[in-house]
Enzyme design. Structure first.
Site, PDB file in Angstrom:
ATOM      1  N   LYS A  49      46.821  35.956  54.526  1.00  0.00           N
ATOM      2  CA  LYS A  49      46.001  36.100  53.713  1.00  0.00           C
ATOM      3  C   LYS A  49      46.032  35.487  52.151  1.00  0.00           C
ATOM      4  O   LYS A  49      44.860  34.897  52.103  1.00  0.00           O
ATOM      5  CB  LYS A  49      44.716  37.628  53.109  1.00  0.00           C
ATOM      6  CG  LYS A  49      44.993  38.474  53.789  1.00  0.00           C
ATOM      7  CD  LYS A  49      43.374  38.554  54.663  1.00  0.00           C
ATOM      8  CE  LYS A  49      43.101  40.055  54.894  1.00  0.00           C
ATOM      9  NZ  LYS A  49      43.734  41.232  54.553  1.00  0.00           N
ATOM     10  N   ARG A  84      34.112  42.511  61.477  1.00  0.00           N
ATOM     11  CA  ARG A  84      34.006  41.804  60.623  1.00  0.00           C
ATOM     12  C   ARG A  84      35.505  42.186  59.595  1.00  0.00           C
ATOM     13  O   ARG A  84      36.244  42.710  60.087  1.00  0.00           O
ATOM     14  CB  ARG A  84      33.172  41.824  59.894  1.00  0.00           C
ATOM     15  CG  ARG A  84      32.781  43.458  59.694  1.00  0.00           C
ATOM     16  CD  ARG A  84      31.504  43.799  58.588  1.00  0.00           C
ATOM     17  NE  ARG A  84      32.111  43.875  57.948  1.00  0.00           N
ATOM     18  CZ  ARG A  84      33.374  44.781  57.015  1.00  0.00           C
ATOM     19  NH1 ARG A  84      33.906  45.874  57.643  1.00  0.00           N
ATOM     20  NH2 ARG A  84      34.015  44.390  56.195  1.00  0.00           N
ATOM     21  N   GLY A  85      35.372  41.700  58.210  1.00  0.00           N
ATOM     22  CA  GLY A  85      36.716  42.190  57.613  1.00  0.00           C
ATOM     23  C   GLY A  85      37.427  40.996  57.785  1.00  0.00           C
ATOM     24  O   GLY A  85      38.613  40.933  59.291  1.00  0.00           O
ATOM     25  N   CYS A  98      32.716  46.427  49.121  1.00  0.00           N
ATOM     26  CA  CYS A  98      32.658  46.377  50.410  1.00  0.00           C
ATOM     27  C   CYS A  98      33.466  47.337  51.684  1.00  0.00           C
ATOM     28  O   CYS A  98      33.306  48.559  51.005  1.00  0.00           O
ATOM     29  CB  CYS A  98      33.566  44.583  50.747  1.00  0.00           C
ATOM     30  SG  CYS A  98      32.606  44.588  52.349  1.00  0.00           S
ATOM     31  N   ASP A 125      40.104  38.019  51.195  1.00  0.00           N
ATOM     32  CA  ASP A 125      39.873  36.725  52.511  1.00  0.00           C
ATOM     33  C   ASP A 125      40.504  36.197  52.263  1.00  0.00           C
ATOM     34  O   ASP A 125      41.275  35.579  53.455  1.00  0.00           O
ATOM     35  CB  ASP A 125      37.701  36.607  52.679  1.00  0.00           C
ATOM     36  CG  ASP A 125      37.307  37.765  53.212  1.00  0.00           C
ATOM     37  OD1 ASP A 125      36.770  39.039  52.276  1.00  0.00           O
ATOM     38  OD2 ASP A 125      37.142  37.345  53.869  1.00  0.00           O
TER      39      ASP A 125
HETATM   40  C1  RUB Z   1      34.418  41.842  54.015  1.00  0.00           C
HETATM   41  C2  RUB Z   1      35.058  42.057  52.992  1.00  0.00           C
HETATM   42  C3  RUB Z   1      36.589  42.599  52.481  1.00  0.00           C
HETATM   43  C4  RUB Z   1      38.353  41.602  53.411  1.00  0.00           C
HETATM   44  C5  RUB Z   1      39.363  41.782  53.221  1.00  0.00           C
HETATM   45  O1  RUB Z   1      34.158  40.896  54.365  1.00  0.00           O
HETATM   46  O2  RUB Z   1      35.111  41.160  51.964  1.00  0.00           O
HETATM   47  O3  RUB Z   1      37.176  42.958  51.755  1.00  0.00           O
HETATM   48  O4  RUB Z   1      37.620  41.130  54.585  1.00  0.00           O
HETATM   49  O5  RUB Z   1      39.377  43.248  54.346  1.00  0.00           O
HETATM   50  P1  RUB Z   1      33.134  40.856  55.577  1.00  0.00           P
HETATM   51  P2  RUB Z   1      40.398  43.864  55.353  1.00  0.00           P
HETATM   52  O6  RUB Z   1      31.956  42.172  55.332  1.00  0.00           O
HETATM   53  O7  RUB Z   1      31.895  39.734  55.447  1.00  0.00           O
HETATM   54  O8  RUB Z   1      33.608  40.296  56.695  1.00  0.00           O
HETATM   55  O9  RUB Z   1      41.643  44.526  54.863  1.00  0.00           O
HETATM   56  O10 RUB Z   1      39.574  44.705  56.109  1.00  0.00           O
HETATM   57  O11 RUB Z   1      41.101  42.346  56.150  1.00  0.00           O
END
Ligand code: RUB
Length: 307
Positions: free
Chosen positions: A229, A17-18, A124, A193
């Site tokens: 992104k 995730r992320g 988050c 995201d």
């Molecule tokens: C994760 C989320 C993060 C972004 C950016 O949502 O909202 O803030 O994805 O993360 P989920 P990164 O847990 O539902 O995937 O900087 O790691 O890309």
């Protein structure tokens, strides 16, 4: 195909995730699949690449890093299977390298905006936002962090573990305590995201209330986002879909069964308008949200005809 299906399942269930991690995992899946792909003809090759691309993209709807990664990785122009394979292998590897370097660059540039003594609030679990925080700390800046729990999946627990690993003083708060503590905060740093062509941010649900509280308290609101992104399809008017997740993430379904007049909504993300964002820290520089369109045109290699 089995490995691609496994990756798709891990993204769907949020084991991976992320937005950044999802993108990288998709690029790796395409690279590995293409390396071992035995195609009878060019048509067969194209159809199979399209199939795995569609499967990966279908796993989660909001993080635009996922379709961007898939499209950038699976591009080829040759009509010859071996040459097309090489193109994809190179494109996927280039994307993976770009993703790794982006996190490092965002960390370094973002850290320049952090001052000794700063109190930072994050929401988050964003690797891009964390890259800035940990880089600033490793440079010797005396900082501390407020990390939100991030209901319902509680990704904030990953964040506090990560920060604790660096020895960064961190306070875990529930999401509803954001405004209460904003007066003690100097800067808010969140990940992304998706960023629309008009500079609006899509990130974990609750991000917009942090932005609102920061705006009210005149605190700086910073977004850490790799160039992949940014959402090309928002240029031609396509809205970013907000993922709606299962009710059981919020409440035990047996409790809900006894409450016939109650329903549960569980959006995973929300929109923060550009006017609440002071800067976006990308791997190609720190920009105002109004420059989102330029990033899409210059760094995502999209033609309007593709959209
Ligand atoms: C994760 C989320 C993060 C972004 C950016 O949502 O909202 O803030 O994805 O993360 P989920 P990164 O847990 O539902 O995937 O900087 O790691 O890309």
């Amino acid at each position: 195909m089995k490995k691609v299906q496994e990756t798709a399942e891990k993204i769907r269930t949020m084991e991976i995730r992320g937005a950044g991690r999802i993108a990288k995992a998709a690029a790796e899946a395409i690279r590995d699949y293409t390396a071992g792909l035995e195609a009878a003809s060019m048509e067969d090759f194209s159809a199979r690449i399209r199939e795995v691309s569609d499967l990966l993209i279908s796993t989660r709807p909001t993080a635009v890093s996922l379709p961007n990664a898939v499209k950038l990785s699976s591009r080829y122009s040759s009509g010859n299977v071996e040459e097309a394979r090489q193109e994809i292998l190179e494109n996927a590897s280039r994307f993976i390298e770009r993703a790794d370097k982006a996190l490092e660059r965002i960390g370094k540039m973002g850290a320049r905006r952090i001052q000794d003594g700063d109190v930072i609030m994050t929401h988050c679990n964003s690797h891009a936002a964390l890259s800035i925080i940990t880089t600033a700390f490793e440079e010797g800046k005396d900082i501390s962090v407020f990390a939100t729990e991030s209901r319902p999946r509680r990704q904030g627990l990953l964040t506090i573990r990560h920060l604790n690993g660096f020895g960064i003083p961190t306070t875990l708060i529930v999401d509803s305590a954001v405004r209460y503590y904003m007066k003690e905060v100097d800067k808010v740093i969140v990940g992304a995201d998706a960023i629309a062509a008009n500079g609006a941010l899509v990130n974990k649900v609750g991000t917009s209330q942090l932005a609102l509280a920061a705006h009210e308290a005149r605190k700086s609101f910073m977004v850490a986002a790799e160039t992949y992104k940014f959402s090309p399809s928002t240029i031609v008017g396509n809205p970013i879909e907000i993922e709606e997740r299962a009710a059981e993430e919020v409440i035990d379904l047996s409790i809900l069964a006894d409450l016939p007049y109650v329903k549960v909504k569980n959006p995973a993300f929300d929109f923060t308008p550009a006017e609440y964002i002071d800067m976006i820290i990308t791997d190609v520089g720190i920009i105002p949200p109004a420059m989102a369109y330029t990033i899409i045109k210059e760094h995502l290699g999209w033609e309007l005809g593709d959209l």
